[in-house]
Scaffold this active site. Structure first.
Site, mmCIF file in Angstrom:
data_model
loop_
_atom_site.group_PDB
_atom_site.id
_atom_site.type_symbol
_atom_site.label_atom_id
_atom_site.label_comp_id
_atom_site.label_asym_id
_atom_site.label_seq_id
_atom_site.Cartn_x
_atom_site.Cartn_y
_atom_site.Cartn_z
ATOM 1 N NE ARG A 1 -3.751 -2.325 0.447
ATOM 2 C CZ ARG A 1 -3.443 -3.530 -0.057
ATOM 3 N NH1 ARG A 1 -2.382 -3.675 -0.853
ATOM 4 N NH2 ARG A 1 -4.196 -4.564 0.179
ATOM 5 C CB SER B 1 -8.485 -1.422 5.329
ATOM 6 O OG SER B 1 -9.000 -2.717 5.208
ATOM 7 C CD GLU C 1 -5.269 0.515 2.868
ATOM 8 O OE1 GLU C 1 -4.993 -0.374 3.696
ATOM 9 O OE2 GLU C 1 -5.928 0.304 1.838
HETATM 10 C C1 LIG Z 1 -15.766 -0.702 0.580
HETATM 11 C C2 LIG Z 1 -14.313 -0.496 0.237
HETATM 12 C C3 LIG Z 1 -13.474 -1.592 0.099
HETATM 13 C C4 LIG Z 1 -12.119 -1.405 -0.202
HETATM 14 N N1 LIG Z 1 -11.319 -2.505 -0.354
HETATM 15 C C5 LIG Z 1 -10.029 -2.346 -0.687
HETATM 16 C C6 LIG Z 1 -9.176 -3.481 -0.881
HETATM 17 O O1 LIG Z 1 -9.578 -4.623 -0.761
HETATM 18 N N2 LIG Z 1 -7.883 -3.255 -1.204
HETATM 19 C C7 LIG Z 1 -7.389 -1.999 -1.344
HETATM 20 O O2 LIG Z 1 -6.202 -1.871 -1.663
HETATM 21 N N3 LIG Z 1 -8.161 -0.910 -1.178
HETATM 22 C C8 LIG Z 1 -9.460 -1.060 -0.864
HETATM 23 N N4 LIG Z 1 -10.251 0.052 -0.680
HETATM 24 C C9 LIG Z 1 -9.649 1.402 -0.773
HETATM 25 C C10 LIG Z 1 -9.666 2.048 -2.180
HETATM 26 O O3 LIG Z 1 -10.713 1.506 -2.967
HETATM 27 C C11 LIG Z 1 -8.326 1.882 -2.888
HETATM 28 O O4 LIG Z 1 -7.283 2.499 -2.179
HETATM 29 C C12 LIG Z 1 -8.374 2.456 -4.334
HETATM 30 O O5 LIG Z 1 -7.187 2.121 -4.998
HETATM 31 C C13 LIG Z 1 -8.541 3.976 -4.360
HETATM 32 O O6 LIG Z 1 -8.845 4.338 -5.686
HETATM 33 P P1 LIG Z 1 -9.619 5.681 -6.014
HETATM 34 O O7 LIG Z 1 -9.699 5.819 -7.492
HETATM 35 O O8 LIG Z 1 -10.912 5.719 -5.297
HETATM 36 O O9 LIG Z 1 -8.593 6.719 -5.421
HETATM 37 P P2 LIG Z 1 -8.920 8.029 -4.537
HETATM 38 O O10 LIG Z 1 -9.504 7.611 -3.245
HETATM 39 O O11 LIG Z 1 -9.675 8.994 -5.359
HETATM 40 O O12 LIG Z 1 -7.433 8.545 -4.286
HETATM 41 C C14 LIG Z 1 -6.541 7.796 -3.488
HETATM 42 C C15 LIG Z 1 -5.118 8.330 -3.695
HETATM 43 O O13 LIG Z 1 -4.735 8.058 -5.048
HETATM 44 C C16 LIG Z 1 -4.328 9.279 -5.664
HETATM 45 N N5 LIG Z 1 -4.682 9.211 -7.086
HETATM 46 C C17 LIG Z 1 -5.891 8.948 -7.624
HETATM 47 N N6 LIG Z 1 -5.791 8.968 -8.966
HETATM 48 C C18 LIG Z 1 -4.503 9.250 -9.263
HETATM 49 C C19 LIG Z 1 -3.766 9.402 -10.481
HETATM 50 N N7 LIG Z 1 -4.363 9.273 -11.680
HETATM 51 N N8 LIG Z 1 -2.447 9.692 -10.399
HETATM 52 C C20 LIG Z 1 -1.831 9.823 -9.199
HETATM 53 N N9 LIG Z 1 -2.465 9.695 -8.015
HETATM 54 C C21 LIG Z 1 -3.789 9.400 -8.058
HETATM 55 C C22 LIG Z 1 -5.087 10.372 -4.928
HETATM 56 O O14 LIG Z 1 -4.458 11.623 -5.071
HETATM 57 C C23 LIG Z 1 -5.038 9.848 -3.511
HETATM 58 O O15 LIG Z 1 -3.812 10.155 -2.910
HETATM 59 C C24 LIG Z 1 -11.603 -0.100 -0.378
HETATM 60 C C25 LIG Z 1 -12.472 1.005 -0.270
HETATM 61 C C26 LIG Z 1 -13.807 0.817 0.020
HETATM 62 C C27 LIG Z 1 -14.724 2.019 0.108
#
Ligand SMILES: Cc1cc2nc3c(=O)[nH]c(=O)nc-3n(C[C@H](O)[C@H](O)[C@H](O)COP(=O)(O)OP(=O)(O)OC[C@H]3O[C@@H](n4cnc5c(N)ncnc54)[C@H](O)[C@@H]3O)c2cc1C
Length: 281
Positions: free
Chosen positions: A153, A202, A272
């Site tokens: 992560r 998480s 995280e």
């Molecule tokens: C119900 C639920 C279950 C989840 N289960 C998991 C799991 O099993 N495993 C897991 O790893 N995570 C999990 N997550 C967390 C989350 O989904 C992940 O971390 C996911 O990768 C975030 O993606 P996002 O597009 O929503 O990013 P955002 O939340 O929009 O952003 C997260 C970070 O990524 C950066 N970012 C986004 N896009 C870019 C880009 N194009 N370039 C550079 N930086 C960028 C943002 O600036 C920020 O720092 C879960 C979340 C929820 C709500």
């Protein structure tokens, strides 16, 4: 930002920009003053934006960077705004895997690259061949996966002010892959996690050799509540917004969990979730 995050909290962004495509994005960045803070957002599923909102510019990739195509027998090109669930489904259709784990990540590929997101034993960066990025001047770059320091992560980029436009991902040929496997994985997860409620997944990373959820539960914190936010009774590493929580309440709960677990187990849990923005004064 409460409309753009899975916790449904967060004050306004000064500027919210959802580009139509790469050229509109590059043109926007080229004219942006060099001291304006830039925040990238995918589906906001790992973000706690404070109630006072965000200074500067939020760049939203969803619906903008949405190309997904097969480039060779085992290589897929995926842009940063593509939802991971769509990537998983398309890989299964192409007979490529293991990509089912992407279905468990409710974010975009850009977020998954930034977080090295993983689920069900799979991890994003195990599949990255190279990435395309853009810097704050609107200039595009191509970078090999080896230029990034990647761990659980956590991803350290070679340059600070560069964001992901897309990536070439490699998979194995897996002709037997079927959507039923994804459904089974998601059903298993639904049995142990509060899926469907407002959360960010998480909240804390697992400390080495242990599980954050185990430590939080052992500290007696399941169900602990601050305002309209509480530690999930189903999975202790989830914090739920029951509808009216403010970011400040969620942050207060995060800090309370950290302090209590540290006092009882001598382990400092690390968030995280990414916490950003201004507190309300
Ligand atoms: C119900 C639920 C279950 C989840 N289960 C998991 C799991 O099993 N495993 C897991 O790893 N995570 C999990 N997550 C967390 C989350 O989904 C992940 O971390 C996911 O990768 C975030 O993606 P996002 O597009 O929503 O990013 P955002 O939340 O929009 O952003 C997260 C970070 O990524 C950066 N970012 C986004 N896009 C870019 C880009 N194009 N370039 C550079 N930086 C960028 C943002 O600036 C920020 O720092 C879960 C979340 C929820 C709500």
């Amino acid at each position: 930002m409460s409309r753009h995050t899975s916790w449904h909290v967060g004050g306004p962004a000064e500027v919210f920009f959802n580009p139509r495509d790469r050229s509109e994005l590059a043109a926007f960045l080229r004219v942006l003053a060099p001291d304006v803070p830039i925040h990238w957002i995918g589906l906001g599923s790992n973000l706690l934006v404070r109630d006072g909102g965000l200074k500067g510019v939020v760049i939203a990739t969803q619906g903008a960077l949405d190309r997904l195509e097969r480039r060779s027998e085992t290589t897929v090109f995926c842009e940063a705004g593509v939802p991971c669930a769509l990537l998983a489904r398309q890989c299964i259709k192409w007979g490529l895997g293991p990509a089912e784990f992407f279905a468990g990540i409710p974010g975009t590929l850009g977020g998954a690259l930034a977080m090295n997101a993983g689920a069900f034993g799979g991890e994003t960066w195990r599949h990255v061949v190279d990435v395309q990025t853009i810097d704050r001047h609107g200039k595009e770059h191509a970078r090999a996966a080896a230029e990034y320091q990647v761990s659980y992560r956590h991803v350290v980029a070679p340059e600070r002010d560069e964001w992901f436009l897309g990536a070439n991902l490699t998979f194995e040929r897996q002709p037997g892959a079927h959507e039923d496997e994804v459904r089974a994985l998601l059903a298993r997860r639904k049995a142990s996690q509060p899926i469907g409620e407002w959360s960010c997944g998480s909240v804390f990373t697992n400390p080495p050799g242990d599980h954050a959820a185990r430590l939080i539960e052992a500290a007696g914190l399941k169900g602990y509540r601050v305002g309209d936010a509480s530690v999930s009774v189903k999975h202790a590493n989830f914090i739920i917004n029951h509808g009216q929580a403010r970011a400040a309440e969620i942050e207060q709960l995060i800090e309370y969990v950290q302090t209590t677990v540290e006092r009882q187990h001598s382990v400092r849990l690390q968030p995280e979730v990414r916490i950003l923005g201004e507190a309300l004064r």
